[in-house]
Design an enzyme around this catalytic site. Structure first.
Site, PDB file in Angstrom:
ATOM      1  N   LYS A   1      -5.760  -1.656  10.888  1.00 30.79           N
ATOM      2  CA  LYS A   1      -6.931  -2.089  11.669  1.00 30.79           C
ATOM      3  C   LYS A   1      -6.546  -2.903  12.893  1.00 30.79           C
ATOM      4  CE  LYS A   1      -6.055  -4.745   8.028  1.00 30.79           C
ATOM      5  NZ  LYS A   1      -6.093  -4.745   6.598  1.00 30.79           N
TER       6      LYS A   1
ATOM      7  N   GLU B   1      -2.438 -10.160   4.687  1.00 32.42           N
ATOM      8  CA  GLU B   1      -1.612  -9.476   5.676  1.00 32.42           C
ATOM      9  C   GLU B   1      -0.214 -10.080   5.661  1.00 32.42           C
ATOM     10  OE1 GLU B   1      -2.766  -6.758   7.570  1.00 32.42           O
ATOM     11  OE2 GLU B   1      -4.208  -7.050   5.992  1.00 32.42           O
TER      12      GLU B   1
ATOM     13  N   ARG C   1      12.118  -1.107   6.460  1.00 33.79           N
ATOM     14  CA  ARG C   1      13.098  -1.879   7.232  1.00 33.79           C
ATOM     15  C   ARG C   1      14.421  -1.963   6.487  1.00 33.79           C
ATOM     16  NH1 ARG C   1       8.817  -6.292   8.896  1.00 33.79           N
ATOM     17  NH2 ARG C   1       8.550  -6.178   6.656  1.00 33.79           N
TER      18      ARG C   1
ATOM     19  N   GLY D   1      -5.650  -4.785  -1.677  1.00 38.55           N
ATOM     20  CA  GLY D   1      -4.742  -4.521  -2.799  1.00 38.55           C
ATOM     21  C   GLY D   1      -4.134  -3.131  -2.688  1.00 38.55           C
TER      22      GLY D   1
ATOM     23  N   ASP E   1      -8.343 -10.554  11.045  1.00 39.86           N
ATOM     24  CA  ASP E   1      -8.390  -9.290  10.304  1.00 39.86           C
ATOM     25  C   ASP E   1      -9.846  -8.814  10.179  1.00 39.86           C
ATOM     26  OD1 ASP E   1      -7.010  -7.304   8.326  1.00 39.86           O
ATOM     27  OD2 ASP E   1      -8.699  -8.133   7.200  1.00 39.86           O
TER      28      ASP E   1
ATOM     29  N   LYS F   1     -11.715  -5.442  11.901  1.00 40.29           N
ATOM     30  CA  LYS F   1     -12.568  -4.510  11.152  1.00 40.29           C
ATOM     31  C   LYS F   1     -13.973  -4.459  11.760  1.00 40.29           C
ATOM     32  CE  LYS F   1      -9.950  -5.333   6.928  1.00 40.29           C
ATOM     33  NZ  LYS F   1      -9.768  -6.246   5.807  1.00 40.29           N
TER      34      LYS F   1
ATOM     35  N   VAL G   1       0.835  -1.210   0.000  1.00 39.94           N
ATOM     36  CA  VAL G   1       0.000   0.000   0.000  1.00 39.94           C
ATOM     37  C   VAL G   1       0.868   1.257   0.000  1.00 39.94           C
ATOM     38  CG1 VAL G   1      -1.903   1.211   1.128  1.00 39.94           C
ATOM     39  CG2 VAL G   1      -1.777  -1.280   1.278  1.00 39.94           C
TER      40      VAL G   1
ATOM     41  N   ILE H   1     -13.384   0.877  -0.281  1.00 37.44           N
ATOM     42  CA  ILE H   1     -14.796   1.259  -0.087  1.00 37.44           C
ATOM     43  C   ILE H   1     -14.912   2.368   0.952  1.00 37.44           C
ATOM     44  CG2 ILE H   1     -17.100   0.452   0.566  1.00 37.44           C
ATOM     45  CD1 ILE H   1     -16.180  -2.389  -0.075  1.00 37.44           C
TER      46      ILE H   1
ATOM     47  N   GLY I   1     -10.836  -1.888   2.364  1.00 37.61           N
ATOM     48  CA  GLY I   1      -9.991  -1.354   1.281  1.00 37.61           C
ATOM     49  C   GLY I   1     -10.469  -0.040   0.724  1.00 37.61           C
TER      50      GLY I   1
HETATM   51  P1  NDP Z   1       3.533  -4.616   3.571  1.00 38.79           P
HETATM   52  O1  NDP Z   1       4.016  -5.746   4.450  1.00 38.79           O
HETATM   53  O2  NDP Z   1       3.490  -4.829   2.124  1.00 38.79           O
HETATM   54  O3  NDP Z   1       4.422  -3.323   3.846  1.00 38.79           O
HETATM   55  C1  NDP Z   1       4.868  -2.944   5.119  1.00 38.79           C
HETATM   56  C2  NDP Z   1       5.917  -1.857   4.949  1.00 38.79           C
HETATM   57  O4  NDP Z   1       6.278  -1.384   6.239  1.00 38.79           O
HETATM   58  C3  NDP Z   1       7.199  -2.347   4.277  1.00 38.79           C
HETATM   59  O5  NDP Z   1       7.698  -1.364   3.410  1.00 38.79           O
HETATM   60  C4  NDP Z   1       8.157  -2.555   5.455  1.00 38.79           C
HETATM   61  O6  NDP Z   1       9.525  -2.324   5.107  1.00 38.79           O
HETATM   62  C5  NDP Z   1       7.688  -1.476   6.403  1.00 38.79           C
HETATM   63  N1  NDP Z   1       7.937  -1.835   7.787  1.00 38.79           N
HETATM   64  C6  NDP Z   1       7.389  -2.840   8.479  1.00 38.79           C
HETATM   65  N2  NDP Z   1       7.881  -2.855   9.748  1.00 38.79           N
HETATM   66  C7  NDP Z   1       8.745  -1.815   9.828  1.00 38.79           C
HETATM   67  C8  NDP Z   1       9.595  -1.315  10.850  1.00 38.79           C
HETATM   68  N3  NDP Z   1       9.622  -1.883  12.055  1.00 38.79           N
HETATM   69  N4  NDP Z   1      10.350  -0.227  10.563  1.00 38.79           N
HETATM   70  C9  NDP Z   1      10.340   0.362   9.362  1.00 38.79           C
HETATM   71  N5  NDP Z   1       9.550  -0.086   8.336  1.00 38.79           N
HETATM   72  C10 NDP Z   1       8.773  -1.156   8.582  1.00 38.79           C
HETATM   73  O7  NDP Z   1       2.101  -4.212   4.158  1.00 38.79           O
HETATM   74  P2  NDP Z   1       0.858  -3.587   3.356  1.00 38.79           P
HETATM   75  O8  NDP Z   1       1.302  -2.445   2.557  1.00 38.79           O
HETATM   76  O9  NDP Z   1       0.077  -4.679   2.720  1.00 38.79           O
HETATM   77  O10 NDP Z   1      -0.049  -3.098   4.594  1.00 38.79           O
HETATM   78  C11 NDP Z   1       0.283  -1.934   5.326  1.00 38.79           C
HETATM   79  C12 NDP Z   1      -0.849  -1.628   6.287  1.00 38.79           C
HETATM   80  O11 NDP Z   1      -2.036  -1.397   5.551  1.00 38.79           O
HETATM   81  C13 NDP Z   1      -1.183  -2.742   7.278  1.00 38.79           C
HETATM   82  O12 NDP Z   1      -1.607  -2.168   8.487  1.00 38.79           O
HETATM   83  C14 NDP Z   1      -2.345  -3.461   6.600  1.00 38.79           C
HETATM   84  O13 NDP Z   1      -3.167  -4.134   7.523  1.00 38.79           O
HETATM   85  C15 NDP Z   1      -3.059  -2.283   5.988  1.00 38.79           C
HETATM   86  N6  NDP Z   1      -3.910  -2.610   4.853  1.00 38.79           N
HETATM   87  C16 NDP Z   1      -3.429  -3.377   3.829  1.00 38.79           C
HETATM   88  C17 NDP Z   1      -4.227  -3.666   2.751  1.00 38.79           C
HETATM   89  C18 NDP Z   1      -3.757  -4.510   1.624  1.00 38.79           C
HETATM   90  O14 NDP Z   1      -4.594  -4.828   0.752  1.00 38.79           O
HETATM   91  N7  NDP Z   1      -2.502  -4.878   1.548  1.00 38.79           N
HETATM   92  C19 NDP Z   1      -5.616  -3.158   2.689  1.00 38.79           C
HETATM   93  C20 NDP Z   1      -6.011  -2.333   3.813  1.00 38.79           C
HETATM   94  C21 NDP Z   1      -5.172  -2.092   4.850  1.00 38.79           C
HETATM   95  P3  NDP Z   1      10.302  -3.278   4.046  1.00 38.79           P
HETATM   96  O15 NDP Z   1       9.669  -2.965   2.723  1.00 38.79           O
HETATM   97  O16 NDP Z   1      11.711  -2.856   4.107  1.00 38.79           O
HETATM   98  O17 NDP Z   1      10.034  -4.673   4.503  1.00 38.79           O
HETATM   99  N1  HSE Z   2      -5.623  -8.580   4.276  1.00 37.99           N
HETATM  100  C1  HSE Z   2      -6.718  -7.715   4.134  1.00 37.99           C
HETATM  101  C2  HSE Z   2      -7.800  -8.397   3.318  1.00 37.99           C
HETATM  102  C3  HSE Z   2      -6.303  -6.449   3.463  1.00 37.99           C
HETATM  103  O1  HSE Z   2      -7.518  -9.433   2.708  1.00 37.99           O
HETATM  104  O2  HSE Z   2      -8.924  -7.917   3.298  1.00 37.99           O
HETATM  105  C4  HSE Z   2      -7.395  -5.406   3.403  1.00 37.99           C
HETATM  106  O3  HSE Z   2      -7.700  -4.929   4.673  1.00 37.99           O
END
Ligand code: NDP
Ligand code: HSE
Length: 456
Positions: free
Chosen positions: A113, A198, A55, A315, A209, A213, A24, A144, A142
């Site tokens: 969440k 996740e 990270r 997504g 999850d 929500k 995201v 919505i 997402g």
């Molecule tokens: P990802 O695992 O793809 O990305 C997480 C990012 O955070 C990575 O860039 C990671 O770094 C960085 N990160 C994690 N821990 C640390 C840390 N301790 N210090 C610094 N950077 C850190 O997650 P998503 O993008 O899928 O999800 C992000 C958030 O959005 C979550 O809370 C998720 O629940 C929420 N979300 C996700 C959705 C989805 O469809 N994916 C939909 C709705 C909500 P690095 O890249 O170096 O590993």
């Molecule tokens: N892992 C979550 C899902 C991402 O599949 O719905 C969106 O919150």
């Protein structure tokens, strides 16, 4: 020109820190950079992306972004920002960074969440105490828009029930198992590849999850505090190919539903019941038509009636859309100098499943002999559980998976039969006692499934 006139002012700049550059976060960064002009016009300020905390700054990335934006020093980013977007996920260090930002008076937009459902109250109190905003449209369903409609558009109504498919990964898995007969593990791997799941997909498949929500939706809908611990949660790992086949036979489909409703809590007045579990729905129910990683949420309110919200539930790009909506809205309010308040007000009792009734589907494997049906039916009657329908299939010993047509009157004795009962609404306690006694009948080989049913 008078001081303060918009014509002579230099355009305002808001420094935006992005914590997380994954599925995201990378899409949010792309939009911030690619659409900078349009966003500035809508927000009333230029949104300057000052850095992306990750990270590993050297990790290969799907989205091409300037390397110099990446840092591992999230703390310094937060310390210099007007607006922080948290997309790291997990509880720590996300929680510490959000609190640090709010204490500086910087507003925060997050999709986290898990954190909100666990400790949202602390974060909202910090936001209110420091005149900052905490917005989280992306945390549920997402792309919505569901948080703002509940929080704002319906704030003059009395919401009585929220019911929906709020996890894209599990809907993607159940849909593929239902339509293509795909294997659970293969579809889960595909959902991970597509960025729906996740970081730890257990949160998706075990229902946590969706439960997070559901807690957020219940808190907003009923103006009370509901945490993850208050949600009764069951995931989809127990759903078998045979459950799905049986559902199809009965003209139904299995969905992971989140249900939050106001229920009577005795003299106390209203109580809240929040639960997540696999649920059988008639194939013609609107939620049965929600495919792939799509989500849909029904909201029932006293005056508005039933509303349905539908769209991409997971997504990178869809979720980034919801994040950016919050970013622009938050930026406008920072510029106007009037942050909104969280606004949760009362504490309603949480009501357990024992006080909630629902219909159930119970699958049994029984000996195919006279009197079995009446003995099973008697157990339902003993516990006051009323049967709505019963279907029977004969499974003669002619090879696994080969099933004869529905049994004819008197056609028994050839092997085992599969019975599937659907009940009228019953309490969990009555149903559990019924199932326990049915298991003890000598003619019952096994209880193959117990699923809740909605929409009949
Ligand atoms: P990802 O695992 O793809 O990305 C997480 C990012 O955070 C990575 O860039 C990671 O770094 C960085 N990160 C994690 N821990 C640390 C840390 N301790 N210090 C610094 N950077 C850190 O997650 P998503 O993008 O899928 O999800 C992000 C958030 O959005 C979550 O809370 C998720 O629940 C929420 N979300 C996700 C959705 C989805 O469809 N994916 C939909 C709705 C909500 P690095 O890249 O170096 O590993
Ligand atoms: N892992 C979550 C899902 C991402 O599949 O719905 C969106 O919150």
């Amino acid at each position: 020109m008078a001081e303060g006139s918009t014509l002579t002012e230099a355009p305002r700049v808001l420094r935006v820190a992005l914590l997380g550059g994954g599925t995201v976060g990378s899409q949010v960064a792309r939009i911030l950079l690619d659409d900078a002009e349009a966003l500035a016009a809508r927000a009333g300020a230029r949104l300057e992306l000052v850095g992306i905390a990750v990270r590993n700054v050297d990790a290969p990335r799907d989205v091409e972004l300037p390397r110099e934006l990446y840092t591992t020093d999230a703390e310094s980013l937060v310390a210099s920002a007007d607006l922080v977007i948290e997309l790291m996920g997990g509880i720590e260090p996300a929680r510490t960074h959000i609190i640090a930002a709010l204490r500086r008076g910087a507003s925060v937009v997050t999709g986290n969440k898990a954190l909100l459902a666990q400790d949202g109250a602390t974060l909202f109190d910090e936001a209110d105490a420091h005149g900052a905003e905490l917005n989280f449209e992306a945390a549920v369903a997402g792309a919505i828009p569901i948080i703002r409609p509940i929080r704002e558009s319906l704030s003059g109504d009395r919401i009585t029930r929220v019911l929906g498919i709020v996890n894209g990964t599990t809907n993607f898995i159940l849909d593929a198992m239902d339509t293509t007969g795909a294997q659970f593990e293969d579809v889960l791997a595909e959902a991970q590849r597509l960025g729906y799941a996740e970081a730890d997909p257990t949160a998706d498949v075990e229902g946590l999850d969706a439960a997070a929500k559901a807690a957020i939706l219940a808190s907003l809908a009923f103006h009370t505090r509901v945490t993850l611990e208050d949600v009764r949660c069951e995931g989809i790992t127990g759903v078998t190919a045979s459950d799905i086949a049986a559902a199809q036979d009965a003209g139904m489909t299995i969905k992971l539903l989140a249900i939050a409703e106001l229920v009577p809590a005795g003299a106390a007045g209203d109580g809240v019941s929040v639960r997540v579990h696999p649920t059988l729905l008639p194939a013609k129910h609107p939620l049965a038509a929600v495919r792939g990683a799509y989500n849909a949420v029904f909201v029932e309110a006293e005056n508005a009636g039933a509303l349905m919200f539908y769209g991409a539930g997971a997504g990178g790009a869809p979720t980034a859309s919801a994040i950016m909506g919050d970013v622009v809205t938050t930026a406008r309010r920072i510029i106007a100098g009037s942050p909104g308040r969280a606004g949760t007000t009362r504490t309603l009792p949480i009501v357990g499943l024992e006080s909630v009734t629902t219909s159930y589907s119970i699958g049994l494997e029984v000996a195919d002999e006279p009197g079995v049906l009446s003995r099973v039916a008697q157990v339902f009657a003993d516990h006051g559980v009323s049967i709505e329908t019963m279907r029977q299939k004969l499974e003669q010993k002619i090879g696994r998976g080969e099933v004869l047509p529905a049994a004819e009157e008197g056609a028994h004795g050839a092997g085992r039969a599969e019975l599937r009962f659907v009940t009228h609404r019953a309490s969990e306690a009555a149903l559990a006692a019924t199932v326990a006694d049915i298991k003890n009948l000598d003619v019952v080989e096994s209880v193959t499934s117990v699923l809740r049913v909605e929409g009949i």
